[in-house]
Design a protein around this motif. Sequence first.
Motif, mmCIF file in Angstrom:
data_model
loop_
_atom_site.group_PDB
_atom_site.id
_atom_site.type_symbol
_atom_site.label_atom_id
_atom_site.label_comp_id
_atom_site.label_asym_id
_atom_site.label_seq_id
_atom_site.Cartn_x
_atom_site.Cartn_y
_atom_site.Cartn_z
ATOM 1 N N ALA A 268 2.144 0.772 36.981
ATOM 2 C CA ALA A 268 1.218 -0.284 37.078
ATOM 3 C C ALA A 268 1.711 -1.551 36.230
ATOM 4 N N LEU A 269 2.640 -1.497 35.339
ATOM 5 C CA LEU A 269 3.165 -2.676 34.535
ATOM 6 C C LEU A 269 4.504 -2.312 33.950
ATOM 7 N N THR A 270 5.472 -3.090 34.220
ATOM 8 C CA THR A 270 6.715 -3.205 33.581
ATOM 9 C C THR A 270 7.004 -4.362 32.736
ATOM 10 N N ILE A 271 7.491 -4.055 31.764
ATOM 11 C CA ILE A 271 7.896 -5.369 30.739
ATOM 12 C C ILE A 271 9.254 -5.292 30.226
ATOM 13 N N PRO A 272 10.517 -5.829 30.917
ATOM 14 C CA PRO A 272 11.740 -5.683 30.211
ATOM 15 C C PRO A 272 11.704 -6.361 28.854
ATOM 16 N N ALA A 273 12.757 -5.815 27.921
ATOM 17 C CA ALA A 273 12.747 -6.422 26.720
ATOM 18 C C ALA A 273 12.865 -7.964 26.502
ATOM 19 N N ASP A 274 13.675 -8.677 27.410
ATOM 20 C CA ASP A 274 13.927 -9.835 27.247
ATOM 21 C C ASP A 274 12.588 -10.741 27.357
ATOM 22 N N ARG A 275 11.751 -10.282 28.329
ATOM 23 C CA ARG A 275 10.382 -10.814 28.187
ATOM 24 C C ARG A 275 9.692 -10.909 26.822
ATOM 25 N N THR B 147 -4.414 -3.959 31.272
ATOM 26 C CA THR B 147 -4.187 -3.080 32.559
ATOM 27 C C THR B 147 -5.107 -2.076 32.930
ATOM 28 N N PRO B 148 -5.722 -2.298 34.055
ATOM 29 C CA PRO B 148 -6.610 -1.403 34.536
ATOM 30 C C PRO B 148 -6.099 0.232 34.259
ATOM 31 N N ARG B 149 -6.991 1.079 33.748
ATOM 32 C CA ARG B 149 -6.877 2.656 33.468
ATOM 33 C C ARG B 149 -5.762 2.661 32.208
ATOM 34 N N LEU B 150 -5.370 1.669 31.356
ATOM 35 C CA LEU B 150 -4.888 1.469 30.502
ATOM 36 C C LEU B 150 -5.644 1.176 29.122
ATOM 37 N N ASP B 151 -6.724 0.646 29.652
ATOM 38 C CA ASP B 151 -7.625 0.010 28.538
ATOM 39 C C ASP B 151 -8.559 0.942 27.694
ATOM 40 N N ARG B 152 -8.414 2.019 28.154
ATOM 41 C CA ARG B 152 -9.401 3.008 27.554
ATOM 42 C C ARG B 152 -8.533 4.175 26.661
ATOM 43 N N GLY B 153 -7.510 4.166 26.632
ATOM 44 C CA GLY B 153 -6.795 5.286 25.954
ATOM 45 C C GLY B 153 -5.354 5.684 26.697
ATOM 46 N N PHE B 154 -4.440 6.038 25.873
ATOM 47 C CA PHE B 154 -3.167 6.433 26.494
ATOM 48 C C PHE B 154 -2.071 7.238 25.774
ATOM 49 N N TRP B 155 -1.221 7.898 25.995
ATOM 50 C CA TRP B 155 -0.184 8.410 25.214
ATOM 51 C C TRP B 155 0.712 7.418 24.892
ATOM 52 N N ALA C 269 0.982 6.911 37.957
ATOM 53 C CA ALA C 269 1.813 5.925 37.955
ATOM 54 C C ALA C 269 1.198 4.610 37.984
ATOM 55 N N ASP C 270 -0.032 4.539 38.564
ATOM 56 C CA ASP C 270 -0.926 3.230 38.478
ATOM 57 C C ASP C 270 -1.607 3.248 37.211
ATOM 58 N N ALA C 271 -1.506 4.540 36.144
ATOM 59 C CA ALA C 271 -1.789 4.324 34.732
ATOM 60 C C ALA C 271 -0.810 4.507 33.701
ATOM 61 N N THR C 272 0.472 4.131 34.330
ATOM 62 C CA THR C 272 1.523 3.937 33.457
ATOM 63 C C THR C 272 2.374 2.725 33.267
ATOM 64 N N ALA C 273 2.538 2.465 32.179
ATOM 65 C CA ALA C 273 3.377 1.236 31.748
ATOM 66 C C ALA C 273 4.771 1.420 30.960
ATOM 67 N N HIS C 274 5.785 0.811 31.463
ATOM 68 C CA HIS C 274 7.003 0.933 30.862
ATOM 69 C C HIS C 274 7.481 -0.599 30.038
ATOM 70 N N ILE C 275 7.953 -0.343 28.864
ATOM 71 C CA ILE C 275 8.286 -1.549 28.268
ATOM 72 C C ILE C 275 9.582 -1.284 27.356
ATOM 73 N N GLY C 276 10.628 -2.467 27.572
ATOM 74 C CA GLY C 276 11.462 -2.368 26.853
ATOM 75 C C GLY C 276 13.103 -2.273 27.471
ATOM 76 N N CYS C 277 13.191 -1.925 28.937
ATOM 77 C CA CYS C 277 14.430 -1.641 29.260
ATOM 78 C C CYS C 277 15.340 -2.828 29.551
ATOM 79 N N ARG C 278 16.336 -3.024 29.698
ATOM 80 C CA ARG C 278 17.044 -4.071 29.831
ATOM 81 C C ARG C 278 17.135 -4.408 31.228
ATOM 82 N N ARG C 279 17.601 -5.548 31.497
ATOM 83 C CA ARG C 279 17.466 -6.208 33.039
ATOM 84 C C ARG C 279 18.388 -5.452 33.835
ATOM 85 N N ASP C 280 19.535 -4.961 33.195
ATOM 86 C CA ASP C 280 20.864 -4.439 34.185
ATOM 87 C C ASP C 280 20.264 -2.838 34.313
ATOM 88 N N ASP C 281 19.216 -2.415 33.882
ATOM 89 C CA ASP C 281 19.038 -0.953 34.156
ATOM 90 C C ASP C 281 18.950 -0.795 35.689
#
Length: 301
Positions: free
Chosen positions: A191-198, A214-222, A168-180
């Motif tokens: 580690a990081l969550t960025i909703p679509a409105d941001r 973000t630490p642990r995401l700076d060197r590679g990810f799916w 979980a601390d090497a995972t980011a989510h991007i794009g959900c809506r605020r009412d999720d």
Amino acid sequence: MIAIVSAPTNLGLRPPTPGSVPGTAKAPEALREAGLHAVLMSQGARDAGVVLPGRYVDDPSRDPLTLRNQLAIVEHAQRLAARLVDIRRRGDAPLVLGGDCSLIVAAGLASQVTGRGGLVHVDGHTDSRHPGNSSAIGALAGEDLAAAIGRHLPEIADIDGFGPYFDADATAHIGCRRDDEHLDEVSETLALTIPADRIVVHGAVRAAADVLATPRLDRGFWLQVDVDVLDPAHMPAVDSPDAGGLSPEELTRLLEGLAPRAWGASVTVFDPDLDPTGAHALTVAEIVATGMRDLGRDVNA
């Protein structure tokens, strides 16, 4: 080099109507028809074939504490993971064209074997329903992020003892809506969550930079990209369109920032059954061809 893999699965989705099956299994060929393969191969990519799923079965007698098509999903994930591992060991970057986002399980299995670590989950929803927060599990495409970080049934979240597939601390989510409904849980867990409105307010370039810092995401990810992150004004051809999403230009810029650091990527949930003219396939093809052009370029940098 990018290696294009078709994974035409619909196993993780609910039937759109009684007696029917989801159309996402048609997406890879719809995108081929829209010219995506030709463009990518003109840039040096290769076609790495197809990994076919089992038959979709909507079993009305299914145990409600299991997933729809559970055994078929596991079997497909194991075979697709083997293909991804082979591609990675050849030094190429796999680009998986789905299909629905249950494909993240295969990516997780492959990540455990290849040691690539993190996950960036770009989606219009958190996809974090699981037995601990819902009594209505069953469609993995709405539960894939939960499975990826080990918060689901062990039969899907711990295949062959490899779970959790991503920390979980090497995972980011991007794009959900605020009412999720699961936004708070995801924000507290990952580690990081960025909703679509941001992204709409602050821009896709900044969002990509935040991920890469973000630490642990700076060197590679799916990199998992569900096209319902787009606003339905631009992309209605998905099973669960929700207003408040990104524009094609914003998604393209986001992917341009992220793809070079991704060891592989999947693009999911486009439904050609909802695109009778092929116009939306052209949109997806253009986003992927431009945004994913440098997939994997900086993974070993």
